[in-house]
Design a protein around this motif. Structure first.
Motif, PDB file in Angstrom:
ATOM      1  N   ARG A 201      39.388  42.145  44.362  1.00 50.41           N
ATOM      2  CA  ARG A 201      39.073  41.045  43.441  1.00 50.41           C
ATOM      3  C   ARG A 201      38.299  41.586  42.244  1.00 50.41           C
ATOM      4  NH1 ARG A 201      34.626  37.368  43.342  1.00 50.41           N
ATOM      5  NH2 ARG A 201      33.870  38.478  45.179  1.00 50.41           N
ATOM      6  N   LYS A 202      38.816  41.325  41.048  1.00 52.57           N
ATOM      7  CA  LYS A 202      38.201  41.817  39.816  1.00 52.57           C
ATOM      8  C   LYS A 202      36.881  41.113  39.560  1.00 52.57           C
ATOM      9  CE  LYS A 202      39.057  41.526  34.933  1.00 52.57           C
ATOM     10  NZ  LYS A 202      40.019  41.223  33.897  1.00 52.57           N
ATOM     11  N   LEU A 203      35.828  41.918  39.316  1.00 53.26           N
ATOM     12  CA  LEU A 203      34.500  41.378  39.048  1.00 53.26           C
ATOM     13  C   LEU A 203      34.103  41.519  37.583  1.00 53.26           C
ATOM     14  CD1 LEU A 203      32.638  42.790  42.155  1.00 53.26           C
ATOM     15  CD2 LEU A 203      33.581  40.501  41.841  1.00 53.26           C
ATOM     16  N   ALA A 204      34.490  42.629  36.950  1.00 50.67           N
ATOM     17  CA  ALA A 204      34.073  42.863  35.573  1.00 50.67           C
ATOM     18  C   ALA A 204      35.069  43.774  34.867  1.00 50.67           C
ATOM     19  CB  ALA A 204      32.693  43.505  35.538  1.00 50.67           C
ATOM     20  N   THR A 205      35.293  43.494  33.599  1.00 48.56           N
ATOM     21  CA  THR A 205      36.054  44.396  32.734  1.00 48.56           C
ATOM     22  C   THR A 205      35.021  45.197  31.951  1.00 48.56           C
ATOM     23  OG1 THR A 205      37.897  42.855  32.561  1.00 48.56           O
ATOM     24  CG2 THR A 205      37.745  44.565  30.878  1.00 48.56           C
ATOM     25  N   ILE A 206      34.973  46.491  32.193  1.00 46.74           N
ATOM     26  CA  ILE A 206      34.007  47.370  31.544  1.00 46.74           C
ATOM     27  C   ILE A 206      34.511  47.781  30.163  1.00 46.74           C
ATOM     28  CG2 ILE A 206      32.660  49.506  31.799  1.00 46.74           C
ATOM     29  CD1 ILE A 206      32.248  47.306  34.038  1.00 46.74           C
ATOM     30  N   PHE A 207      35.814  47.978  30.048  1.00 47.82           N
ATOM     31  CA  PHE A 207      36.431  48.375  28.776  1.00 47.82           C
ATOM     32  C   PHE A 207      37.874  47.917  28.769  1.00 47.82           C
ATOM     33  CE2 PHE A 207      39.248  51.374  26.625  1.00 47.82           C
ATOM     34  CZ  PHE A 207      38.760  51.308  25.336  1.00 47.82           C
TER      35      PHE A 207
END
Length: 103
Positions: A55-61
């Motif tokens: 499950r995706k938590l954060a887009t860093i870039f």
């Protein structure tokens, strides 16, 4: 798509043919530096943090990734709690994934 996995250590380096990723430190208390070295230009690249279930938590870039070395910051606040997470660099033709641990 080629995928590479690496077990967590203090500093780990993981690489494919034309891109490598190093996270230091890998046992993250406050923040870590993510070093990405690319031997070529990537038109589209995304660096995401996911929990162990994917499950995706954060887009860093997200954007184009220039040839050479770039540094990104991974913050403790990107994770929900202490534990094991997946950091993935996804481009148009490959995915590079490594495990990171938040305290």
């Amino acid at each position: 798509l080629p995928t590479a996995f690496e077990s967590p250590t203090a500093v780990t380096d993981i690489q494919l043919k034309d891109v490598s990723m190093l996270v230091s430190p890998n046992l993250i208390a406050d923040h870590a530096e993510v070093f990405i070295s690319a031997d070529r230009y990537f038109q589209e690249a995304t660096l995401i943090l996911s929990d162990i279930s994917g499950r995706k938590l954060a887009t860093i870039f997200q954007g184009s990734l220039a040839q050479g070395e770039q540094v990104f910051r991974l913050n403790r606040t990107d994770a929900e709690s202490s534990g094991l997470y997946l950091l993935s660099l996804i481009s148009e033709d490959k995915t590079l994934t490594k495990k990171v641990i938040f305290r």
